[in-house]
Write a protein that holds these residues in place. Structure first.
Motif, PDB file in Angstrom:
ATOM      1  N   GLY A  94       7.667   7.756 -11.831  1.00 18.94           N
ATOM      2  CA  GLY A  94       8.379   9.022 -11.782  1.00 18.94           C
ATOM      3  C   GLY A  94       8.669   9.489 -10.370  1.00 18.94           C
ATOM      4  N   ALA A  95       9.429  10.560 -10.304  1.00 18.06           N
ATOM      5  CA  ALA A  95       9.879  11.095  -9.022  1.00 18.06           C
ATOM      6  C   ALA A  95       8.726  11.596  -8.168  1.00 18.06           C
ATOM      7  CB  ALA A  95      10.875  12.220  -9.255  1.00 18.06           C
ATOM      8  N   GLY A  96       7.700  12.145  -8.782  1.00 17.74           N
ATOM      9  CA  GLY A  96       6.560  12.655  -8.029  1.00 17.74           C
ATOM     10  C   GLY A  96       5.859  11.571  -7.240  1.00 17.74           C
ATOM     11  N   GLU A  97       5.610  10.441  -7.876  1.00 17.35           N
ATOM     12  CA  GLU A  97       4.950   9.344  -7.184  1.00 17.35           C
ATOM     13  C   GLU A  97       5.834   8.781  -6.091  1.00 17.35           C
ATOM     14  OE1 GLU A  97       2.563   6.422  -9.233  1.00 17.35           O
ATOM     15  OE2 GLU A  97       2.770   7.631 -11.041  1.00 17.35           O
ATOM     16  N   ASP A  98       7.105   8.646  -6.356  1.00 17.69           N
ATOM     17  CA  ASP A  98       8.033   8.146  -5.340  1.00 17.69           C
ATOM     18  C   ASP A  98       8.058   9.070  -4.132  1.00 17.69           C
ATOM     19  OD1 ASP A  98       8.736   5.963  -6.881  1.00 17.69           O
ATOM     20  OD2 ASP A  98      10.524   6.927  -7.713  1.00 17.69           O
ATOM     21  N   ALA A  99       8.030  10.358  -4.374  1.00 15.00           N
ATOM     22  CA  ALA A  99       8.116  11.328  -3.284  1.00 15.00           C
ATOM     23  C   ALA A  99       6.876  11.297  -2.393  1.00 15.00           C
ATOM     24  CB  ALA A  99       8.304  12.728  -3.845  1.00 15.00           C
ATOM     25  N   PHE A 100       5.707  11.056  -2.960  1.00 15.58           N
ATOM     26  CA  PHE A 100       4.475  11.116  -2.191  1.00 15.58           C
ATOM     27  C   PHE A 100       3.971   9.754  -1.723  1.00 15.58           C
ATOM     28  CE2 PHE A 100       4.462  15.202  -4.319  1.00 15.58           C
ATOM     29  CZ  PHE A 100       4.151  16.031  -3.258  1.00 15.58           C
ATOM     30  N   ALA A 101       4.657   8.686  -2.077  1.00 19.28           N
ATOM     31  CA  ALA A 101       4.228   7.348  -1.672  1.00 19.28           C
ATOM     32  C   ALA A 101       4.192   7.205  -0.155  1.00 19.28           C
ATOM     33  CB  ALA A 101       5.145   6.284  -2.275  1.00 19.28           C
ATOM     34  N   SER A 102       5.148   7.802   0.543  1.00 20.31           N
ATOM     35  CA  SER A 102       5.157   7.688   2.007  1.00 20.31           C
ATOM     36  C   SER A 102       3.968   8.412   2.622  1.00 20.31           C
ATOM     37  CB  SER A 102       6.459   8.227   2.582  1.00 20.31           C
ATOM     38  OG  SER A 102       6.573   9.617   2.357  1.00 20.31           O
ATOM     39  N   PHE A 103       3.517   9.502   1.997  1.00 16.66           N
ATOM     40  CA  PHE A 103       2.348  10.214   2.509  1.00 16.66           C
ATOM     41  C   PHE A 103       1.090   9.358   2.378  1.00 16.66           C
ATOM     42  CE2 PHE A 103       5.045  13.898   1.232  1.00 16.66           C
ATOM     43  CZ  PHE A 103       5.242  14.397   2.521  1.00 16.66           C
ATOM     44  N   ILE A 104       0.975   8.631   1.303  1.00 16.50           N
ATOM     45  CA  ILE A 104      -0.172   7.746   1.101  1.00 16.50           C
ATOM     46  C   ILE A 104      -0.155   6.638   2.150  1.00 16.50           C
ATOM     47  CG2 ILE A 104      -1.237   6.067  -0.468  1.00 16.50           C
ATOM     48  CD1 ILE A 104      -0.158   7.823  -2.783  1.00 16.50           C
ATOM     49  N   LEU A 105       1.013   6.072   2.390  1.00 18.48           N
ATOM     50  CA  LEU A 105       1.160   5.023   3.392  1.00 18.48           C
ATOM     51  C   LEU A 105       0.785   5.547   4.773  1.00 18.48           C
ATOM     52  CD1 LEU A 105       2.073   2.100   3.837  1.00 18.48           C
ATOM     53  CD2 LEU A 105       4.378   2.969   4.191  1.00 18.48           C
ATOM     54  N   ASP A 106       1.248   6.732   5.122  1.00 14.77           N
ATOM     55  CA  ASP A 106       0.912   7.339   6.407  1.00 14.77           C
ATOM     56  C   ASP A 106      -0.589   7.598   6.534  1.00 14.77           C
ATOM     57  OD1 ASP A 106       3.550   7.319   7.191  1.00 14.77           O
ATOM     58  OD2 ASP A 106       3.902   9.436   6.727  1.00 14.77           O
ATOM     59  N   ILE A 109       0.862  -1.174   0.000  1.00 17.48           N
ATOM     60  CA  ILE A 109       0.000   0.000   0.000  1.00 17.48           C
ATOM     61  C   ILE A 109       0.898   1.223   0.000  1.00 17.48           C
ATOM     62  CG2 ILE A 109      -1.618   1.362   1.382  1.00 17.48           C
ATOM     63  CD1 ILE A 109      -2.885  -1.240   2.271  1.00 17.48           C
ATOM     64  N   GLY A 110       0.609   2.157  -0.853  1.00 21.04           N
ATOM     65  CA  GLY A 110       1.414   3.363  -0.947  1.00 21.04           C
ATOM     66  C   GLY A 110       2.552   3.249  -1.931  1.00 21.04           C
ATOM     67  N   THR A 111       2.719   2.079  -2.516  1.00 16.73           N
ATOM     68  CA  THR A 111       3.761   1.891  -3.512  1.00 16.73           C
ATOM     69  C   THR A 111       3.258   2.427  -4.847  1.00 16.73           C
ATOM     70  OG1 THR A 111       4.522  -0.098  -2.408  1.00 16.73           O
ATOM     71  CG2 THR A 111       5.224   0.191  -4.677  1.00 16.73           C
ATOM     72  N   PRO A 112       4.024   3.285  -5.492  1.00 17.66           N
ATOM     73  CA  PRO A 112       3.573   3.818  -6.782  1.00 17.66           C
ATOM     74  C   PRO A 112       3.306   2.705  -7.790  1.00 17.66           C
ATOM     75  CG  PRO A 112       5.515   4.977  -6.011  1.00 17.66           C
ATOM     76  CD  PRO A 112       5.308   3.806  -5.098  1.00 17.66           C
ATOM     77  N   ARG A 113       2.254   2.863  -8.551  1.00 18.96           N
ATOM     78  CA  ARG A 113       1.899   1.885  -9.580  1.00 18.96           C
ATOM     79  C   ARG A 113       2.444   2.365 -10.914  1.00 18.96           C
ATOM     80  NH1 ARG A 113      -4.425   0.703  -8.143  1.00 18.96           N
ATOM     81  NH2 ARG A 113      -4.048   0.073  -6.012  1.00 18.96           N
ATOM     82  N   GLU A 114       2.865   1.435 -11.700  1.00 19.67           N
ATOM     83  CA  GLU A 114       3.380   1.781 -13.026  1.00 19.67           C
ATOM     84  C   GLU A 114       2.285   2.314 -13.931  1.00 19.67           C
ATOM     85  OE1 GLU A 114       5.483  -1.552 -14.578  1.00 19.67           O
ATOM     86  OE2 GLU A 114       6.857  -1.643 -12.892  1.00 19.67           O
ATOM     87  N   ALA A 115       1.044   1.995 -13.633  1.00 16.60           N
ATOM     88  CA  ALA A 115      -0.063   2.437 -14.472  1.00 16.60           C
ATOM     89  C   ALA A 115      -0.205   3.956 -14.472  1.00 16.60           C
ATOM     90  CB  ALA A 115      -1.367   1.796 -13.988  1.00 16.60           C
ATOM     91  N   PHE A 116       0.289   4.610 -13.434  1.00 22.51           N
ATOM     92  CA  PHE A 116       0.194   6.061 -13.354  1.00 22.51           C
ATOM     93  C   PHE A 116       1.418   6.744 -13.930  1.00 22.51           C
ATOM     94  CE2 PHE A 116      -2.529   4.719  -9.749  1.00 22.51           C
ATOM     95  CZ  PHE A 116      -3.730   5.128 -10.294  1.00 22.51           C
ATOM     96  N   GLY A 117       2.313   6.011 -14.501  1.00 24.19           N
ATOM     97  CA  GLY A 117       3.469   6.595 -15.149  1.00 24.19           C
ATOM     98  C   GLY A 117       4.721   6.634 -14.301  1.00 24.19           C
TER      99      GLY A 117
END
Length: 57
Positions: free
Chosen positions: A17-29, A7-15
């Motif tokens: 990139g650095a933006g998804e990696d940067a915000f993945a921890s916020f989604i997990l939190d 959960i919170g791991t960026p999906r390849e379906a959304f493209g």
């Protein structure tokens, strides 16, 4: 536990990139905080009831 479930791991379906990696921890939190505020998702209660039923039988 949530990190292991991806959960919170960026999906390849959304493209990706650095933006998804940067915000993945916020989604997990956010998911973790939601689970805590709801007192979990009921798995322990389900396991407990199953064990009680198994021991009664």
């Amino acid at each position: 536990m949530l990190a292991a479930s991806k959960i919170g791991t960026p999906r390849e379906a959304f493209g990706g990139g650095a933006g998804e990696d940067a915000f993945a921890s916020f989604i997990l939190d956010a998911h973790a905080e939601a689970l805590v505020s709801r007192r979990g998702f009921g798995l322990s209660e389900h396991i407990f009831r199953s064990l009680v039923e198994a021991s009664d039988g």
